[in-house]
Design an enzyme around this catalytic site. Structure first.
Site, mmCIF file in Angstrom:
data_model
loop_
_atom_site.group_PDB
_atom_site.id
_atom_site.type_symbol
_atom_site.label_atom_id
_atom_site.label_comp_id
_atom_site.label_asym_id
_atom_site.label_seq_id
_atom_site.Cartn_x
_atom_site.Cartn_y
_atom_site.Cartn_z
ATOM 1 N N ASN A 146 0.835 -1.210 0.000
ATOM 2 C CA ASN A 146 0.000 0.000 0.000
ATOM 3 C C ASN A 146 0.866 1.254 0.000
ATOM 4 O O ASN A 146 0.396 2.344 -0.303
ATOM 5 C CB ASN A 146 -0.927 0.016 1.218
ATOM 6 C CG ASN A 146 -0.178 -0.149 2.513
ATOM 7 O OD1 ASN A 146 0.423 -1.206 2.751
ATOM 8 N ND2 ASN A 146 -0.173 0.864 3.361
ATOM 9 N N CYS A 316 -4.326 5.271 7.245
ATOM 10 C CA CYS A 316 -4.701 4.780 8.577
ATOM 11 C C CYS A 316 -3.578 4.952 9.583
ATOM 12 O O CYS A 316 -3.791 4.842 10.776
ATOM 13 C CB CYS A 316 -5.154 3.331 8.519
ATOM 14 S SG CYS A 316 -4.790 2.526 6.997
HETATM 15 N N1 PLP Z 1 -4.133 -3.729 4.379
HETATM 16 C C1 PLP Z 1 -3.732 -2.833 3.459
HETATM 17 C C2 PLP Z 1 -2.592 -3.161 2.567
HETATM 18 C C3 PLP Z 1 -4.392 -1.594 3.345
HETATM 19 O O1 PLP Z 1 -3.987 -0.715 2.431
HETATM 20 C C4 PLP Z 1 -5.467 -1.313 4.222
HETATM 21 C C5 PLP Z 1 -6.137 -0.006 4.186
HETATM 22 O O2 PLP Z 1 -5.560 1.007 3.888
HETATM 23 C C6 PLP Z 1 -5.852 -2.305 5.133
HETATM 24 C C7 PLP Z 1 -5.161 -3.490 5.198
HETATM 25 C C8 PLP Z 1 -7.006 -2.090 6.070
HETATM 26 O O3 PLP Z 1 -8.217 -2.200 5.365
HETATM 27 P P1 PLP Z 1 -9.599 -1.806 6.075
HETATM 28 O O4 PLP Z 1 -9.713 -0.326 5.962
HETATM 29 O O5 PLP Z 1 -10.652 -2.525 5.284
HETATM 30 O O6 PLP Z 1 -9.523 -2.282 7.459
#
Ligand code: PLP
Length: 372
Positions: A146, A316
């Site tokens: 990400n 996040c």
């Molecule tokens: N994993 C990755 C690689 C992400 O980019 C994200 C969100 O940005 C998540 C997990 C978390 O996803 P969620 O918002 O559905 O909890």
């Protein structure tokens, strides 16, 4: 406005909004009720599961709906190991929703091992395999980063891990890879986490793929919904929206076109003297750029004032200082502070992407000259 923070979240497709609205109005019934209306909703939910499974490359019985990918990832760490006593191996490139559950287990005494990243941000497979042994119960490697869009060769890593350790189960966080890279069935993994809001569905719905050969312990116990694995009345509106979004995402997907846009951005930023974090084999949807002499946060705000929305690291963890993943790739603190993330969606046009990059570069130039 040009929105280029699609790795954080995407705009919800109109088709997904309509599908959700329909379930909240005409079809609001509890899918577990035994009268006709409930049975019809249940059967609709199952058709959504089938549809989503088909596009992901899974069987419908392998799909368990959750509230988000964070829940899916946490579930694997809390219940997904056959032998809770074994060690765990993760990569240094994991999202916090994998890293933090691993750290929680570590604080309770589990041996958690972290495999290095190479300069491109891929997990160093030799290092990872060195850490895996007969006592490894779980390995988790992110599919598409990400932060940088780098694609890990999950199929090869997973089969090498399985050759080295008979007991290790393999999980991959597929949030940025699902529908944008290889399908689940081609990867050979045991678990795969997906989040719906990265593909045109609302926030608050996700899934965990659990290979049909496995028996994972439930995430939530209670009424026995989701084959007894995740009790709680299903979020019927968002499941309907999820299926509608997946269909629409596939319809509008053009991986070659998205790659061409990313390549153009790579060219424009490189020509301006910025450094691209990653290479051309990365996902077409994500581009991480280390700007010249301008802090990402200031550029982000200046660009936003001019109608261009970009990211800087995972949204996040936006409130946390630094960036664990970029640092693990060997970037200095000063470089990390200058990294922006541009993330595309299926309807990003070449024209908008080029205009946005020009605005970003102008903002960075002004900041460098002290004019902002
Ligand atoms: N994993 C990755 C690689 C992400 O980019 C994200 C969100 O940005 C998540 C997990 C978390 O996803 P969620 O918002 O559905 O909890």
């Amino acid at each position: 406005m040009i929105y280029l923070d699609n790795a954080a979240t995407t705009k919800v497709f109109d088709e997904a909004v309509s599908a959700a609205a329909q379930m909240m109005t005409d079809n609001f019934y509890n899918p577990n009720a035994t009268y006709t209306h409930g049975v019809a909703v249940k059967s609709f939910i199952e058709s959504c599961r089938k549809e989503i499974a088909k596009y992901l490359g899974a069987e419908d019985k392998e799909i368990i709906f959750t509230s988000c990918a964070t829940e899916s990832n946490n579930w694997v760490f809390s219940q997904g190991r056959k032998r809770p006593s074994g060690n765990i191996v993760i990569s240094a490139g994991e999202h916090s929703s994998v890293y933090e559950p691993a750290m929680r287990l570590k604080s309770r005494g589990t041996d958690v091992r972290i495999a290095k990243l190479d300069k491109s941000g891929r997990v160093d497979t030799d290092d990872l395999l060195r850490l895996v042994d007969d006592n490894t119960s779980l390995v988790s490697v992110i599919h598409v980063s990400n932060e940088t869009g780098v694609i890990n060769p999950i199929k090869d890593i997973c089969s090498a891990v399985k050759r080295k350790s008979k007991n290790a189960l393999f999980h991959s966080d597929g949030v940025q890879g699902a529908l944008k890279s290889d399908s689940v069935d081609s990867l050979g993994v045991d678990y795969y986490s997906v989040s719906a809001h990265k593909m045109g569905a609302p926030k608050g719905i996700g899934l965990l793929y659990v290979n049909k050969k496995l028996n994972i312990a439930p995430m939530l116990v209670g009424g026995g919904q989701e084959r007894g694995l995740r009790s709680g009345t299903q979020n019927t509106a968002y499941i309907a929206a999820f299926a509608a979004a997946v269909k629409q995402f596939i319809k509008t997907r053009d991986l070659e076109r998205t790659h061409a846009i990313r390549n153009k951005l790579v060219e424009l930023f490189t020509d301006s003297g910025a450094k691209i974090i990653g290479d051309r084999s990365n996902s077409g949807y994500i581009l991480c750029v280390c700007l010249n002499g301008a802090k990402a946060e200031i550029v982000q705000n200046a660009a936003c004032d001019r109608g261009v929305v970009i990211g800087k690291g995972a949204a996040c963890s936006g409130s946390k200082r630094g960036n664990r993943v970029l640092s693990a790739m060997g970037l200095s603190d000063s470089e990390v502070e200058r990294c922006i993330r541009i993330s595309l969606c299926n309807d990003t046009s070449m024209g908008d992407a080029v205009t946005a990059s020009e605005i970003i570069l102008e903002c960075a130039y002004k900041i460098r000259r002290g004019n902002v």
